[in-house]
Motif scaffolding. Structure first.
Motif, PDB file in Angstrom:
ATOM      1  N   LYS A 125       0.830  -1.206   0.000  1.00  0.00           N
ATOM      2  CA  LYS A 125       0.000   0.000   0.000  1.00  0.00           C
ATOM      3  C   LYS A 125       0.865   1.257   0.000  1.00  0.00           C
ATOM      4  CE  LYS A 125      -3.771   0.790   2.069  1.00  0.00           C
ATOM      5  NZ  LYS A 125      -4.658   1.053   3.216  1.00  0.00           N
ATOM      6  N   GLU A 126       2.030   1.154   0.646  1.00  0.00           N
ATOM      7  CA  GLU A 126       2.946   2.300   0.634  1.00  0.00           C
ATOM      8  C   GLU A 126       3.412   2.598  -0.790  1.00  0.00           C
ATOM      9  OE1 GLU A 126       5.864   1.231   3.586  1.00  0.00           O
ATOM     10  OE2 GLU A 126       4.354   1.421   5.165  1.00  0.00           O
ATOM     11  N   GLU A 127       3.316   1.590  -1.654  1.00  0.00           N
ATOM     12  CA  GLU A 127       3.683   1.815  -3.061  1.00  0.00           C
ATOM     13  C   GLU A 127       2.431   1.974  -3.923  1.00  0.00           C
ATOM     14  OE1 GLU A 127       6.581  -1.018  -4.467  1.00  0.00           O
ATOM     15  OE2 GLU A 127       7.426  -1.167  -2.455  1.00  0.00           O
ATOM     16  N   ASN A 128       1.332   2.284  -3.255  1.00  0.00           N
ATOM     17  CA  ASN A 128       0.043   2.487  -3.953  1.00  0.00           C
ATOM     18  C   ASN A 128      -0.447   1.239  -4.677  1.00  0.00           C
ATOM     19  OD1 ASN A 128      -0.413   5.136  -3.164  1.00  0.00           O
ATOM     20  ND2 ASN A 128       1.092   5.829  -4.688  1.00  0.00           N
ATOM     21  N   ILE A 129      -0.145   0.082  -4.138  1.00  0.00           N
ATOM     22  CA  ILE A 129      -0.634  -1.167  -4.730  1.00  0.00           C
ATOM     23  C   ILE A 129      -1.565  -1.817  -3.704  1.00  0.00           C
ATOM     24  CG2 ILE A 129       0.018  -3.489  -5.507  1.00  0.00           C
ATOM     25  CD1 ILE A 129       2.729  -2.229  -6.322  1.00  0.00           C
ATOM     26  N   LYS A 130      -2.773  -2.141  -4.174  1.00  0.00           N
ATOM     27  CA  LYS A 130      -3.723  -2.763  -3.256  1.00  0.00           C
ATOM     28  C   LYS A 130      -3.804  -4.247  -3.590  1.00  0.00           C
ATOM     29  CE  LYS A 130      -7.534  -0.370  -1.485  1.00  0.00           C
ATOM     30  NZ  LYS A 130      -8.954  -0.044  -1.361  1.00  0.00           N
ATOM     31  N   PRO A 131      -3.292  -5.107  -2.708  1.00  0.00           N
ATOM     32  CA  PRO A 131      -3.344  -6.532  -3.026  1.00  0.00           C
ATOM     33  C   PRO A 131      -4.713  -7.127  -2.689  1.00  0.00           C
ATOM     34  CG  PRO A 131      -2.303  -6.211  -0.910  1.00  0.00           C
ATOM     35  CD  PRO A 131      -2.665  -4.838  -1.418  1.00  0.00           C
ATOM     36  N   LEU A 132      -4.976  -8.304  -3.242  1.00  0.00           N
ATOM     37  CA  LEU A 132      -6.149  -9.069  -2.816  1.00  0.00           C
ATOM     38  C   LEU A 132      -5.630 -10.212  -1.944  1.00  0.00           C
ATOM     39  CD1 LEU A 132      -9.270  -9.770  -3.274  1.00  0.00           C
ATOM     40  CD2 LEU A 132      -8.421 -11.434  -4.906  1.00  0.00           C
ATOM     41  N   LEU A 133      -6.199 -10.358  -0.761  1.00  0.00           N
ATOM     42  CA  LEU A 133      -5.771 -11.438   0.134  1.00  0.00           C
ATOM     43  C   LEU A 133      -6.742 -12.614   0.000  1.00  0.00           C
ATOM     44  CD1 LEU A 133      -5.014  -9.303   3.345  1.00  0.00           C
ATOM     45  CD2 LEU A 133      -3.486  -9.887   1.454  1.00  0.00           C
ATOM     46  N   VAL A 134      -6.206 -13.818  -0.048  1.00  0.00           N
ATOM     47  CA  VAL A 134      -7.059 -15.003  -0.184  1.00  0.00           C
ATOM     48  C   VAL A 134      -6.958 -15.848   1.076  1.00  0.00           C
ATOM     49  CG1 VAL A 134      -7.499 -17.094  -1.518  1.00  0.00           C
ATOM     50  CG2 VAL A 134      -6.786 -14.999  -2.688  1.00  0.00           C
ATOM     51  N   ALA A 135      -8.105 -16.065   1.715  1.00  0.00           N
ATOM     52  CA  ALA A 135      -8.133 -16.809   2.979  1.00  0.00           C
ATOM     53  C   ALA A 135      -8.197 -18.312   2.694  1.00  0.00           C
ATOM     54  CB  ALA A 135      -9.333 -16.362   3.806  1.00  0.00           C
ATOM     55  N   ALA A 136      -7.026 -18.924   2.538  1.00  0.00           N
ATOM     56  CA  ALA A 136      -6.982 -20.351   2.190  1.00  0.00           C
ATOM     57  C   ALA A 136      -6.528 -21.210   3.368  1.00  0.00           C
ATOM     58  CB  ALA A 136      -6.056 -20.566   0.997  1.00  0.00           C
ATOM     59  N   VAL A 186      -1.819 -10.774  -5.643  1.00  0.00           N
ATOM     60  CA  VAL A 186      -2.730 -11.578  -4.829  1.00  0.00           C
ATOM     61  C   VAL A 186      -1.868 -12.403  -3.865  1.00  0.00           C
ATOM     62  CG1 VAL A 186      -2.947 -13.196  -6.778  1.00  0.00           C
ATOM     63  CG2 VAL A 186      -4.523 -13.384  -4.893  1.00  0.00           C
ATOM     64  N   ILE A 187      -2.248 -12.370  -2.601  1.00  0.00           N
ATOM     65  CA  ILE A 187      -1.452 -13.084  -1.582  1.00  0.00           C
ATOM     66  C   ILE A 187      -2.293 -14.227  -1.014  1.00  0.00           C
ATOM     67  CG2 ILE A 187      -0.150 -12.890   0.580  1.00  0.00           C
ATOM     68  CD1 ILE A 187       0.172  -9.912   0.070  1.00  0.00           C
ATOM     69  N   LEU A 188      -1.771 -15.433  -1.101  1.00  0.00           N
ATOM     70  CA  LEU A 188      -2.489 -16.613  -0.608  1.00  0.00           C
ATOM     71  C   LEU A 188      -2.045 -16.938   0.807  1.00  0.00           C
ATOM     72  CD1 LEU A 188      -1.928 -18.895  -3.770  1.00  0.00           C
ATOM     73  CD2 LEU A 188      -3.770 -17.221  -3.373  1.00  0.00           C
ATOM     74  N   ASP A 189      -2.980 -16.891   1.735  1.00  0.00           N
ATOM     75  CA  ASP A 189      -2.682 -17.245   3.135  1.00  0.00           C
ATOM     76  C   ASP A 189      -3.036 -18.719   3.316  1.00  0.00           C
ATOM     77  OD1 ASP A 189      -2.085 -17.071   5.833  1.00  0.00           O
ATOM     78  OD2 ASP A 189      -4.103 -16.393   6.376  1.00  0.00           O
ATOM     79  N   THR A 190      -2.066 -19.594   3.128  1.00  0.00           N
ATOM     80  CA  THR A 190      -2.352 -21.033   3.179  1.00  0.00           C
ATOM     81  C   THR A 190      -2.332 -21.538   4.624  1.00  0.00           C
ATOM     82  OG1 THR A 190      -0.061 -21.764   2.978  1.00  0.00           O
ATOM     83  CG2 THR A 190      -1.247 -21.328   0.918  1.00  0.00           C
ATOM     84  N   ALA A 191      -2.825 -22.753   4.782  1.00  0.00           N
ATOM     85  CA  ALA A 191      -2.875 -23.330   6.137  1.00  0.00           C
ATOM     86  C   ALA A 191      -1.526 -23.937   6.514  1.00  0.00           C
ATOM     87  CB  ALA A 191      -3.938 -24.429   6.175  1.00  0.00           C
ATOM     88  N   GLY A 192      -1.270 -23.972   7.815  1.00  0.00           N
ATOM     89  CA  GLY A 192      -0.136 -24.745   8.311  1.00  0.00           C
ATOM     90  C   GLY A 192      -0.669 -25.951   9.062  1.00  0.00           C
TER      91      GLY A 192
END
Ligand code: GDP
Length: 295
Positions: A125-136, A186-192
């Motif tokens: 966001k500091e670089e003006n980029i809005k990512p999409l987060l994926v709740a995986a 897009v950032i994938l939040d995978t399970a551990g």
């Protein structure tokens, strides 16, 4: 927050006597001190052994600069070798010029993946980029809501399918949505899992195959020492890692696990986590870490 080679180690090295040349004799005490310090910092034994060998080979017979004494020269060699094996420095997320760059975070449960999603979002966001987060992360009951909370706090969109039990399908749909909406990242939040197991590895492999992430980062808890090293080796065998993010280095941990994880995976340490807040993510700096390990 980290100093360079500590005063304690410097003064211990002063016991090295003589002038002119580093020999096995005058190096032994100094190297013993380094070895002890690294083991205390939780660097794994085999990594310490390799390191000592490298330093001895570099140092033996080395003519010492007229302006230096042997102990100063040895300190220089130890420090620069440590920096060299902790490197290279690569804090870039390697964003593609077109299409969403897919970043997949993986790691054991509690290592800090979901929190790191927030930290990376803040950075972008500091670089003006809005990512999409994926709740995986469909394993930890609160993970989906935790990501939504982060999304609301940072004003970034979160994709989730609370009733879907298949993380591969969720990742695929999340990436498709990012593509359709023209998201840059897009950032994938995978399970551990609590420990490495076949189910986890197979799940990550399937996600990897289905969405072909551009960057795969292993998130490792810096307080877990030796365990971090064992799991990093397994993750690296299963996925082609592009980098490591080591969290929780704001505590007392000396961070020796970082050296071992680097040794085992061979991929760059991208960032270190230094707190629970979104701004507590620092690009990795080998110089600071070298000083911290060799206290
Ligand atoms: P996940 O299971 O991998 O998604 O782990 P979480 O992101 O939920 O993190 C687990 C716990 O570690 C949470 O309480 C976080 O606030 C905490 N945490 C994550 N990163 C850091 C860090 O760099 N420093 C500290 N002190 N705590 C952290």
């Amino acid at each position: 927050m980290f100093e360079s080679l500590s005063d304690g180690l410097q003064s211990a090295f002063k016991s090295l006597s003589g002038k002119g040349k580093l020999t096995e004799g005058n190096m032994r005490d100094g190297l013993d001190i380094v070895q002890k310090s690294m083991l205390e910092a939780d660097v794994s034994y085999s990594v310490v052994q390799d390191f000592m060998k490298r330093v001895s080979e570099k140092a033996l017979g080395k003519r010492v600069l007229l302006s230096l004494r042997p102990h100063e020269e040895l300190v220089n060699i130890v420090h620069s070798e440590l920096i060299s094996i902790l490197g290279p420095v690569d804090p870039s997320l390697h964003l593609k010029s077109e299409g969403p760059t897919i970043i997949m975070l993986c790691g054991l449960q509690g290592s800090g993946k979901t929190t790191t999603c927030g930290k990376l979002s803040q950075l972008l966001k500091e670089e003006n980029i809005k990512p999409l987060l994926v709740a995986a992360d469909l394993q930890r009951p609160a993970a989906i809501e935790q990501l939504h909370v982060i999304g609301r706090q940072l004003d970034v969109p979160v994709y989730s399918e609370p009733d879907n039990k298949d993380p591969v399908a969720v990742c695929k749909a999340g990436v498709d949505k990012a593509r359709a909406e023209g998201a840059r990242v897009v950032i994938l939040d995978t399970a551990g899992r609590l420990a490495i197991d076949e189910e986890l590895m197979s799940e990550l492999k399937r996600i990897d195959k289905k969405v072909s992430p551009d960057q795969v980062y292993l998130v490792v808890d810096g307080m877990t020492g030796q365990d971090a090293v064992n799991s990093a080796g397994k993750f690296n065998e299963t996925l082609e890692l592009d980098g490591v993010i080591m969290t929780k280095l704001d505590g007392d941990a000396r961070g020796g696990a970082l050296l071992s994880v680097k040794h085992v995976t061979g991929v760059p340490i991208k960032f270190i986590g230094t707190g629970e807040h979104f701004d507590a993510l620092e690009p990795f700096r080998p110089e600071g870490m070298a000083g911290r390990i060799l206290q």
